[in-house]
Design a protein around this motif. Sequence first.
Motif, PDB file in Angstrom:
ATOM      1  N   ILE A 147       0.836  -1.203   0.000  1.00  0.00           N
ATOM      2  CA  ILE A 147       0.000   0.000   0.000  1.00  0.00           C
ATOM      3  C   ILE A 147       0.867   1.248   0.000  1.00  0.00           C
ATOM      4  O   ILE A 147       0.577   2.226  -0.705  1.00  0.00           O
ATOM      5  N   ARG A 148       1.942   1.219   0.764  1.00  0.00           N
ATOM      6  CA  ARG A 148       2.833   2.377   0.834  1.00  0.00           C
ATOM      7  C   ARG A 148       3.390   2.721  -0.542  1.00  0.00           C
ATOM      8  O   ARG A 148       3.519   3.905  -0.906  1.00  0.00           O
ATOM      9  N   LEU A 195      -1.397   6.329  -6.850  1.00  0.00           N
ATOM     10  CA  LEU A 195      -2.846   6.140  -6.957  1.00  0.00           C
ATOM     11  C   LEU A 195      -3.552   6.780  -5.771  1.00  0.00           C
ATOM     12  O   LEU A 195      -3.113   6.615  -4.629  1.00  0.00           O
ATOM     13  N   PRO A 196      -4.655   7.504  -5.998  1.00  0.00           N
ATOM     14  CA  PRO A 196      -5.432   8.066  -4.883  1.00  0.00           C
ATOM     15  C   PRO A 196      -5.977   6.946  -4.002  1.00  0.00           C
ATOM     16  O   PRO A 196      -6.309   5.858  -4.494  1.00  0.00           O
ATOM     17  N   PRO A 197      -6.113   7.169  -2.691  1.00  0.00           N
ATOM     18  CA  PRO A 197      -6.433   6.076  -1.759  1.00  0.00           C
ATOM     19  C   PRO A 197      -7.778   5.399  -2.008  1.00  0.00           C
ATOM     20  O   PRO A 197      -7.861   4.175  -2.036  1.00  0.00           O
ATOM     21  N   PHE A 198      -8.861   6.176  -2.173  1.00  0.00           N
ATOM     22  CA  PHE A 198     -10.174   5.560  -2.391  1.00  0.00           C
ATOM     23  C   PHE A 198     -10.219   4.803  -3.715  1.00  0.00           C
ATOM     24  O   PHE A 198     -10.803   3.720  -3.812  1.00  0.00           O
ATOM     25  N   LEU A 235     -17.578   6.674  -3.929  1.00  0.00           N
ATOM     26  CA  LEU A 235     -16.975   7.662  -3.036  1.00  0.00           C
ATOM     27  C   LEU A 235     -15.781   8.339  -3.704  1.00  0.00           C
ATOM     28  O   LEU A 235     -15.584   9.556  -3.578  1.00  0.00           O
ATOM     29  N   SER A 236     -14.969   7.553  -4.425  1.00  0.00           N
ATOM     30  CA  SER A 236     -13.814   8.103  -5.122  1.00  0.00           C
ATOM     31  C   SER A 236     -14.234   9.104  -6.189  1.00  0.00           C
ATOM     32  O   SER A 236     -13.633  10.180  -6.323  1.00  0.00           O
ATOM     33  N   PRO A 257     -10.589  10.315  -9.642  1.00  0.00           N
ATOM     34  CA  PRO A 257     -10.172   9.853 -10.979  1.00  0.00           C
ATOM     35  C   PRO A 257      -9.620  10.951 -11.876  1.00  0.00           C
ATOM     36  O   PRO A 257      -8.880  10.656 -12.822  1.00  0.00           O
ATOM     37  N   TRP A 258      -9.957  12.192 -11.602  1.00  0.00           N
ATOM     38  CA  TRP A 258      -9.500  13.287 -12.452  1.00  0.00           C
ATOM     39  C   TRP A 258      -8.253  13.973 -11.897  1.00  0.00           C
ATOM     40  O   TRP A 258      -7.767  14.932 -12.491  1.00  0.00           O
TER      41      TRP A 258
END
Length: 333
Positions: free
Chosen positions: A31-32, A38-41, A202-203, A209-210
């Motif tokens: 994950i790190r 990549l954004p977390p959600f 939620l993302s 995404p943008w």
Amino acid sequence: MIAQRVRAFGAKRLAAYAATWVIWGSTYLAIRVAVRDLPPFLLVAVRSLLAGAILVGWAALRGDVRPTRRQVAAALVAGAMFFLVGHGGLFWAEQHVASGPAALMIATEHFWMLLAGLAVGQTIVTRRAWIGVAVGLGGVALLTLGGGGSGAVDPLGAAVLLVAAAAWGVGTLYFTGERKPKSQGYAAGVPLLGGGALVLGLSVAAGEPWRFALQDVTARAAGALLYLVLFGSVVAFTAYSWLVEREGPSRALSFTYVNPLVAVLLGAAVLHEPLTPRIAGAAVAIVVAVVLIVGGTASPGGHPAHSTPLGAPRPARRPRQAVAWPRRARAGA
């Protein structure tokens, strides 16, 4: 000698525990690496949706018994608890709370599960198990706290972490028994798909995404995501789902104490982080906690608590048998 003990314990059980303890512990490192690009959600959503599609497709190809509508509905509720609230809350909160306190608060999910099971009469928690919980939390605290400068914890981040931990613990107790599909592929895959779809929504609502470009994703981040999908979700979550049914929710949640230790050991091996006496002491405490918890929880019938889901009628308890104690002979008789 070791081979005999492995056979007695069960190779499948041992492999399932190893998957939740070691693989999920190693996902901290993956994950790190992945969240750098990549954004977390969005990361949680893609991981869950891909893994869920693999598991559901595998179950369909095998011709497994399909889940009923009630089981699908229960799986979607569990997916929301596990991945929308649990993983989503964890990833969001770690933007505001240091990893040490975050790991400690997430480890409370076992406590929330025991508390919920005790409240509805599904779980008998012995003094030995409660001591194990205390020792395990102490080991995680010793492992994760004490590093860094300021010890202040963001109140909102801490509250979100506790809610995330409670959601995973209660979700584990909820998604058992008749609510759970017989097929392990469907039992693990449907919650992943449902939870992944919710986290994706939620993302999108957060505009993630943008805010990133696909061409900027490095090979390391893509490899980390692939590891999270195949091993962290397909293998480990399926093993966890199997353990909940076979060993009981309390024993299955023993990974909460082992994962931080595995993460630190991998950090030392891969990132050359130092191993200290504090880490060694935490390792001993965590191992002792697992032994105490595994042997200190049972259902009211005397078996691992796994047969009755949260909210179902309480099982009838066995009547106690009267014990006739021998009387002492009087002096001089």
